[in-house]
Every structure is written in structure tokens, then in C-alpha cells.
Scaffold this motif. Structure first.
Motif, PDB file in Angstrom:
ATOM      1  N   UNK A 155       0.843  -1.217   0.000  1.00 55.55           N
ATOM      2  CA  UNK A 155       0.000   0.000   0.000  1.00 55.55           C
ATOM      3  C   UNK A 155       0.866   1.250   0.000  1.00 55.55           C
ATOM      4  N   UNK A 156       1.929   1.241   0.807  1.00 55.74           N
ATOM      5  CA  UNK A 156       2.790   2.431   0.890  1.00 55.74           C
ATOM      6  C   UNK A 156       3.479   2.690  -0.469  1.00 55.74           C
ATOM      7  N   UNK A 157       3.924   1.637  -1.151  1.00 52.66           N
ATOM      8  CA  UNK A 157       4.578   1.799  -2.453  1.00 52.66           C
ATOM      9  C   UNK A 157       3.569   2.357  -3.450  1.00 52.66           C
ATOM     10  N   UNK A 158       2.362   1.802  -3.384  1.00 54.67           N
ATOM     11  CA  UNK A 158       1.296   2.302  -4.277  1.00 54.67           C
ATOM     12  C   UNK A 158       0.986   3.737  -4.001  1.00 54.67           C
ATOM     13  N   UNK A 159       0.986   4.066  -2.707  1.00 54.79           N
ATOM     14  CA  UNK A 159       0.651   5.425  -2.305  1.00 54.79           C
ATOM     15  C   UNK A 159       1.709   6.396  -2.803  1.00 54.79           C
ATOM     16  N   UNK A 160       2.988   6.002  -2.749  1.00 54.65           N
ATOM     17  CA  UNK A 160       4.066   6.884  -3.205  1.00 54.65           C
ATOM     18  C   UNK A 160       3.939   7.075  -4.718  1.00 54.65           C
ATOM     19  N   UNK A 161       3.587   5.981  -5.385  1.00 53.20           N
ATOM     20  CA  UNK A 161       3.468   6.073  -6.837  1.00 53.20           C
ATOM     21  C   UNK A 161       2.308   6.978  -7.225  1.00 53.20           C
ATOM     22  N   UNK A 162       1.400   7.090  -6.386  1.00 55.21           N
ATOM     23  CA  UNK A 162       0.248   7.910  -6.722  1.00 55.21           C
ATOM     24  C   UNK A 162       0.509   9.395  -6.512  1.00 55.21           C
ATOM     25  N   UNK A 163       1.597   9.693  -5.843  1.00 51.44           N
ATOM     26  CA  UNK A 163       1.890  11.110  -5.636  1.00 51.44           C
ATOM     27  C   UNK A 163       2.164  11.779  -6.975  1.00 51.44           C
ATOM     28  N   UNK A 164       1.667  12.949  -7.157  1.00 49.29           N
ATOM     29  CA  UNK A 164       1.931  13.662  -8.424  1.00 49.29           C
ATOM     30  C   UNK A 164       3.401  14.090  -8.464  1.00 49.29           C
ATOM     31  N   UNK A 165       3.786  14.388  -9.656  1.00 54.46           N
ATOM     32  CA  UNK A 165       5.178  14.747  -9.865  1.00 54.46           C
ATOM     33  C   UNK A 165       5.483  16.103  -9.277  1.00 54.46           C
ATOM     34  N   UNK A 190       4.931  16.951  -6.416  1.00 54.31           N
ATOM     35  CA  UNK A 190       5.289  16.873  -4.968  1.00 54.31           C
ATOM     36  C   UNK A 190       6.791  16.922  -4.881  1.00 54.31           C
ATOM     37  N   UNK A 191       7.312  17.767  -4.054  1.00 57.93           N
ATOM     38  CA  UNK A 191       8.766  17.894  -3.963  1.00 57.93           C
ATOM     39  C   UNK A 191       9.371  16.583  -3.479  1.00 57.93           C
ATOM     40  N   UNK A 192      10.637  16.477  -3.781  1.00 59.87           N
ATOM     41  CA  UNK A 192      11.330  15.247  -3.437  1.00 59.87           C
ATOM     42  C   UNK A 192      11.503  15.094  -1.947  1.00 59.87           C
ATOM     43  N   UNK A 193      11.675  16.253  -1.332  1.00 58.56           N
ATOM     44  CA  UNK A 193      11.854  16.193   0.149  1.00 58.56           C
ATOM     45  C   UNK A 193      10.590  15.675   0.826  1.00 58.56           C
ATOM     46  N   UNK A 194       9.495  16.099   0.310  1.00 59.50           N
ATOM     47  CA  UNK A 194       8.217  15.662   0.905  1.00 59.50           C
ATOM     48  C   UNK A 194       8.043  14.203   0.625  1.00 59.50           C
ATOM     49  N   UNK A 195       8.373  13.829  -0.602  1.00 62.26           N
ATOM     50  CA  UNK A 195       8.239  12.428  -0.970  1.00 62.26           C
ATOM     51  C   UNK A 195       9.123  11.570  -0.072  1.00 62.26           C
ATOM     52  N   UNK A 196      10.364  12.109   0.160  1.00 65.38           N
ATOM     53  CA  UNK A 196      11.322  11.357   0.974  1.00 65.38           C
ATOM     54  C   UNK A 196      10.829  11.260   2.409  1.00 65.38           C
ATOM     55  N   UNK A 197      10.313  12.373   2.953  1.00 63.89           N
ATOM     56  CA  UNK A 197       9.821  12.392   4.357  1.00 63.89           C
ATOM     57  C   UNK A 197       8.648  11.438   4.528  1.00 63.89           C
ATOM     58  N   UNK A 198       7.802  11.386   3.495  1.00 69.15           N
ATOM     59  CA  UNK A 198       6.635  10.498   3.595  1.00 69.15           C
ATOM     60  C   UNK A 198       7.074   9.058   3.604  1.00 69.15           C
ATOM     61  N   UNK A 199       8.081   8.765   2.785  1.00 72.16           N
ATOM     62  CA  UNK A 199       8.574   7.394   2.746  1.00 72.16           C
ATOM     63  C   UNK A 199       9.143   6.998   4.086  1.00 72.16           C
ATOM     64  N   UNK A 200       9.886   7.965   4.720  1.00 71.53           N
ATOM     65  CA  UNK A 200      10.461   7.650   6.030  1.00 71.53           C
ATOM     66  C   UNK A 200       9.353   7.397   7.061  1.00 71.53           C
ATOM     67  N   UNK A 201       8.334   8.203   6.978  1.00 68.53           N
ATOM     68  CA  UNK A 201       7.236   8.067   7.916  1.00 68.53           C
ATOM     69  C   UNK A 201       6.553   6.730   7.771  1.00 68.53           C
ATOM     70  N   UNK A 202       6.302   6.349   6.556  1.00 70.79           N
ATOM     71  CA  UNK A 202       5.609   5.090   6.327  1.00 70.79           C
ATOM     72  C   UNK A 202       6.504   3.911   6.689  1.00 70.79           C
ATOM     73  N   UNK A 203       7.774   4.074   6.454  1.00 72.60           N
ATOM     74  CA  UNK A 203       8.714   3.002   6.771  1.00 72.60           C
ATOM     75  C   UNK A 203       8.788   2.813   8.280  1.00 72.60           C
ATOM     76  N   UNK A 204       8.832   3.956   9.003  1.00 73.80           N
ATOM     77  CA  UNK A 204       8.894   3.885  10.483  1.00 73.80           C
ATOM     78  C   UNK A 204       7.641   3.209  11.034  1.00 73.80           C
TER      79      UNK A 204
END
Length: 663
Positions: free
Chosen positions: A328-338, A340-354
Motif C-alpha cells: 500500500x505504501x509503495x502504491x501510495x508513493x506512486x500515486x503522488x503527483x510529480x 510533490x517535492x522530493x523532500x516531501x516524498x522522501x519524508x513520507x517514505x520515512x514516515x511510512x517506513x517507520x
């Protein structure tokens, strides 16, 4: 009173008509009559009394015979009973300052089986029918019978008078009749008659009678009310006493455990109920113990097991979720529009990973018991059941503890119940006391009703009395006038009563002196009696010697007692003024020579204005005759014929020429 002549016709031993001249002169007061025993001396004394008093005469020869029998047997045996016998006595008395001469003739004869008697009285030579018909009352005014016994007596009676009780009767009769005390009492009686004659008119008297009747009835009602009130007070006191007694017995009953004894059955029932309740509680506790309740012993283990089951369930769910979340998290990241800044994308990934790591760590278990997924739910249900059973068990245990306490209390109370034999007496006493209270209460109620009834009657009578008084006030004015007469008469009666008492004391005082002097004059032992007193209430004699010690008359010799009795009679004659004749029969029988001389020298010449002395030849002998001769007015000797058993009267005396020839 002066005796003139005594006539006997066929009376007793005296045959035919016999006369005795009894007149005396100054300084010669004695008529001496001599006779041997059985010749008729006492018959002369009986004749004087019989002619005066008839059936009331105290004749020595009568005994217990009827008067009719005595009259028939008194007729001389040689005489014709149909002609009968006769007694005549002539005497004189002073009435209202005038000397009057009486002649009393009493005759009787036998008719059939009875004696017919006739009495005729002449006054100053003329027959008096009124006095003759009422002679029994008239002679009491001249010489009362009780007084006559003081002046007509024989030697035996003299000694009897030495007895204190007989002397008391003699003194009382003499003082009342002879010394005028009775006259005062008669005047009081007359005043009482005057009081009773005060009367109102018939109408007024009727009103007063009504008022007096109402007053009397009111007084009776008042007295009844008072009596009833006293009765009420008494029964109230009894009721209070009965209540107090019952209360005391109740206290004793209480202290002895009586209440517990009465409540024994209730206590036993209460104990049984308590035992039943305890048994029910214990049964309920056993029922709980048969269920899940014992698991409370491993409650901590069950709690740990429930927690382990929850952890294993959570770990199992976490392991299932972690794989899904990664996709779900991978799908969710893929659904982010382009955009979205990379930093936000990166922070979201960290959050979901944690988050996935955290969930993965929760799924990791130190111990995995592989418990069923439904175990937690079952343990939760078991916990609720255990809580409910625990609450119920606590309630049952508390109830059981309370019931046990109640059972112990019931046991203690039953142990305190006394034995029936020990308390039976108190039960009976309490029952009796309670019955007494009931009876007393009923008596109080009845007495209260009687008091109220009496009070009602009294109030009604008082109201009727007041109405009668208001209606006839004038009658009371007249009554007051009459009442004044009654009051003053009553005052006069009271004064006479005091006067009578004073007169009695005066006569008693004079009599004490006269009797004492007479006794000392006659006694050979001049110092034997120092003082003599007469009780004004009982009229008894009290003698004292020179040492002021009392002398019992019974301790005197026979002669001394005879002299004491003669002194009593002599003293009475002195106080009375010696106005009555004295007749003495056989006066010297028990006296020694010295006492005889004293009587001859000191008493006989001074015993009264007229003294009839009846003696034997041994009493007044030749020696004493010479000493007595100067005082003798007449002397007679009774000559008895032993062949015909008859007696005649001859003049003279033994040792005188005429008398010796007659004998």
C-alpha cells in the motif's frame, strides 16, 4: 324521819297482834330489842322493810321465792290464811317545813292459791288514796330503797360492806340519794323537759321538721360521703400497695430472667430460623464453590493468560498488516503527483517506513504460545462471571457471618433463660399480684362510684335544704327565740352539772373525814389507819397507814372489817345529818370485848337520832347493858314459846325485873 310504832299481826313467828313503841327522846335514841337466835329479831327488820317497800323489800327470809309465795308463807302457822296477816308502821317526816305523820298498813290473805294484798296509807290521820295508789314512787322520795339499806342492816351485811366493790355501790347510792346529788340531777332533767316543751306552731313546726329532716338527711349524706371517701382512700391505698407489690415482683421477675422465660419459645423459633438461614447461606456458598468461583485462586494467572492471548492476537494481526502496508505504501508513493517535492516524498517514505517497522516490532513475541484467537474473548467472559460470583460470595459470607453472630446471640439468650422450677414461684406470685391489682382496681372504681353517688345525694339535699330555708325564713326567727330558751336552759344544765360535781366533791370530802373519824373512834388500834380516801368516779375506798402505805381491806381482821363497814354507815349518817332511823340487827357477833365496848359507848348512842338495836343476850350482856342504859328510850325482849313456835313482845330486857318475869 322518826319511827313511832310498829304493829305485827300474825306475821311470821308473831302470833296475834304485837306492838312496839319506837318513839325516842333526846339523849335517849336507842330502842333495845333482845331476842335469842331464831326468836324473830330479823323478822322485825324484815317487817319494817316489807311494810315500806312490798315486793321490792330486801327481806332476809325471802330468798329466791316469789313475792306471792313469800307473803303466803309469812302468815303465822297458827293463824287462818283466809284472814291473813297485817303490818303497820307509823312514822313522821318533815315535808316543806311541816311535820306530817304517816301510817302505812299492808295486809294480805290467801285466796285460792294466791295471796291478795292491800295497801292503805293515812296522812295526819286521813286516808290518802293517791299516795296509797302510788306508794312505790312516793316512798322513794321519803326513803329510797338503796338508802334504806344503809340504815336497816344486820351484822352479816355489815361485814359484806367491807368489800371494796360493795362499799363502792353503797357510797354511790348514798351520795346520790341521801346527800342531795340526785336532786341536782333531777333539776337538770327538769330543765331538759323544759327544753323539749319549746314548740312552734304546727305549720312552722312542720316546716322545721322538714328542714330538720333535710338537715339530718344531709348530715347523713355528708357522713356517708365522708365514709365513702375514706373507703375510697383505703381501697386506693390498697390499690397503690398492690401495684407497688406487682412492680416489685415484676422487677424480681425481670432480674431472675422472667422475660427471657416468657420469650423462650420465640427465642427458640428465632434460633431455628437463624440456623435455617445459615444453612441456606452455606448451601449457596457451596453452589458457588462448585462453579467457576475457585478460579479466583488463579486470577492473576488468568489475567496474564488473557494478556498473552491479546498480544499474540495483536502480533498475528500485525504480521498480516505489515505485508499489506508495504504494498500500500509503495502504491501510495506512486500515486503522488510529480509536483510533490522530493523532500516531501522522501519524508513520507520515512514516515511510512517507520510505521511499518513499529508494527513489525509489535508482531514480534518473546513467547508465542499459539493461543486460540477466541481465548481472549472467553477469558473476558470468564472474568465477568468471576466478578459476579465474587460479589455474591462476599455478600453470602457477610450474611453468614451476621447469621452466625445472631445464632451466638440466640444461644446466649437461651442459656440465660432460667429453669421453670426456679421461676415458678415468681410466676405464681406475679399472677396473684396481678389478680390483686385487678381486684383492687375494681374496688377503687366501685368506691369512686359510691363517692360520686353520695356526693350527688348530698348536693341534692343541700339544694333542697337551702330552698326550704329561703322559703321559711320567718320560721327561723321564731325558732331562734325558742332556741335561746333552749340554749339558756342548756347553760343552766351545764352549770348544774358543774355544781353537781362540786357538790359531789364536797360531800365526798366530808364523807372521807366523817368515815375516818368514825373508824378511828371505834378502833382499838388508833394508829392503824391514818388516812381514808374515796374515789369520786368509782366510789371506792382507799386506806393508808401511818407510813403512807396503802392498806388492803382484805388484810384487816373480821372485826376490823366490820368496824370499817359500821364506820362507813356512821359517816354517811353524820354527813346526812342523822335524819333517818338506824336499825341494827346482831351488831356485835364478830367483835372482841374491847371493840364491843367501843360500839356501846361511842357508836350506838351517836349512830342517829333513833336507833333500833336488835341483840342477843351474848351481844348486849349485863355488863354492856349497864353501859348502854343511859341512852335507852325503850327496851323489849322477844319471848319465844318452843311448844307453839310463836313469839310475843314483852317490855324490858334480860337482867331487868319485868323482863326476867316475862321470860
Amino acid at each position: 324521819m322518826h319511827l313511832h310504832k310498829l304493829t305485827l299481826h300474825d306475821f311470821g313467828a308473831y302470833q296475834g297482834r304485837q306492838h312496839l313503841d319506837l318513839r325516842v327522846k333526846p339523849k335517849r335514841p336507842i330502842v333495845l330489842i333482845g331476842g335469842l337466835n331464831g326468836c324473830g329479831k330479823t323478822t322485825l327488820l324484815d317487817a319494817i322493810q316489807l311494810v315500806l317497800y312490798g315486793p321490792r323489800a330486801r327481806c332476809s327470809g325471802r330468798g329466791n321465792r316469789s313475792y306471792d309465795t313469800y307473803l303466803r308463807e309469812s302468815i303465822n302457822r297458827s293463824a287462818d290464811p283466809a284472814r291473813g296477816a297485817e303490818l303497820r308502821l307509823e312514822f313522821s317526816i318533815t315535808v316543806e317545813g311541816r311535820l306530817r305523820t304517816y301510817e302505812v298498813a299492808r295486809t294480805w290473805a290467801v285466796s285460792g292459791k294466791n295471796a291478795r294484798e292491800n295497801l292503805a296509807v293515812t296522812v295526819d290521820g286521813g286516808y290518802d288514796a293517791t299516795i296509797s295508789e302510788n306508794w312505790a314512787e312516793h316512798v322513794e322520795e321519803i326513803l329510797p330503797l338503796e338508802v334504806a339499806s344503809l340504815f336497816f342492816f344486820d351484822g352479816e351485811k355489815v361485814e359484806q360492806l367491807a368489800d371494796p366493790e360493795r362499799a363502792a355501790d353503797v357510797i354511790e347510792a348514798a351520795v346520790q340519794s341521801l346527800l342531795g346529788v340526785r336532786a341536782v340531777e333531777q333539776l337538770r332533767t327538769d330543765l331538759l323537759a323544759l327544753q323539749r316543751r319549746q314548740r312552734l306552731s304546727q305549720e312552722d313546726q312542720g316546716v322545721l321538721d322538714q328542714i330538720q329532716d333535710l338537715k339530718a338527711r344531709s348530715q347523713v349524706a355528708a357522713q356517708e360521703m365522708s365514709d365513702r371517701s375514706q373507703d375510697l382512700a383505703q381501697v386506693t391505698s390498697l390499690h397503690d400497695s398492690a401495684k407497688a407489690s406487682l412492680e416489685k415482683i415484676e422487677r424480681d421477675f425481670e432480674r431472675a430472667g422472667g422475660r427471657l422465660f416468657e420469650e423462650r419459645l420465640g427465642l427458640e423459633a428465632t434460633k431455628k430460623d437463624t440456623v435455617d438461614r445459615l444453612a441456606g447461606t452455606q448451601k449457596a456458598l457451596r453452589g458457588l464453590a462448585e462453579g467457576a468461583l475457585p478460579l479466583l485462586l488463579v486470577r492473576d494467572q488468568l489475567t496474564t493468560l488473557s494478556e498473552q492471548s491479546v498480544r499474540e492476537h495483536q502480533a498475528h494481526e500485525a504480521r498480516q498488516v505489515v505485508g499489506t502496508l508495504e504494498s500500500r505504501d509503495a502504491w501510495l508513493i506512486d500515486q503522488l503527483p510529480d509536483s510533490v517535492p522530493g523532500a516531501v516524498r522522501t519524508a513520507l517514505k520515512k514516515k511510512l517506513t517507520a510505521d511499518r517497522k513499529k508494527r513489525a516490532s509489535a508482531a514480534e513475541l518473546t513467547v508465542d504460545l499459539d493461543l486460540p484467537r477466541s481465548l481472549a474473548q472467553k477469558l473476558s467472559a470468564l472474568d465477568e462471571v468471576l466478578r459476579a460470583d465474587e460479589t455474591r460470595a462476599c455478600e453470602l459470607l457477610a450474611a453468614a457471618q451476621k447469621t452466625v453472630h445472631e445464632l451466638e446471640q440466640a444461644d446466649r439468650q437461651l442459656a440465660a433463660v432460667p429453669d421453670e422450677q426456679q421461676i415458678k414461684a415468681l410466676i405464681d406470685a406475679r399472677q396473684k399480684a396481678a389478680e390483686n391489682v385487678i381486684v383492687a382496681r375494681a374496688a377503687v372504681e366501685h368506691a369512686t362510684e359510691l363517692v360520686e353517688e353520695a356526693r350527688g345525694r348530698h348536693e341534692r339535699l343541700e339544694a333542697d335544704l337551702q330552698r326550704a330555708r329561703d322559703k321559711r325564713a320567718r320560721t327561723f326567727i321564731r325558732e331562734e327565740e325558742l332556741q335561746r330558751v333552749v340554749t339558756y336552759a342548756e347553760k343552766a344544765r351545764a352549770t348544774l352539772e358543774k355544781f353537781g360535781s362540786a357538790l359531789l366533791r364536797k360531800h365526798i370530802s366530808s364523807l372521807e373525814v366523817a368515815v375516818l373519824r368514825s373508824f378511828q373512834t371505834l378502833m382499838r388500834k388508833s394508829g392503824l389507819v391514818k388516812d381514808l380516801r374515796i374515789d369520786t368516779d368509782k366510789f371506792t375506798l382507799a386506806l393508808t397507814n401511818r407510813d403512807e402505805e396503802p392498806i388492803d381491806p382484805a388484810r384487816l381482821s373480821a372485826g376490823e372489817r366490820q368496824l370499817l363497814a359500821i364506820s362507813l354507815l356512821w359517816g354517811l349518817a353524820k354527813v346526812a345529818g342523822n335524819r333517818l332511823p338506824t336499825v341494827i340487827d346482831t351488831p356485835l357477833g364478830r367483835l372482841d370485848s374491847r371493840h364491843r365496848e367501843h360500839l356501846v359507848d361511842r357508836y350506838f348512842p351517836n349512830a342517829g337520832r333513833q336507833v333500833l338495836l336488835l341483840s342477843t343476850d351474848e351481844e348486849i350482856d349485863e355488863h354492856l347493858l349497864r353501859r348502854l342504859k343511859p341512852s335507852i328510850a325503850h327496851s323489849y325482849v322477844l319471848v319465844h314459846d318452843d311448844t307453839t313456835f310463836t313469839t310475843r313482845v314483852a317490855e324490858g330486857y334480860w337482867w331487868t325485873e319485868g323482863a326476867l318475869h316475862a321470860v
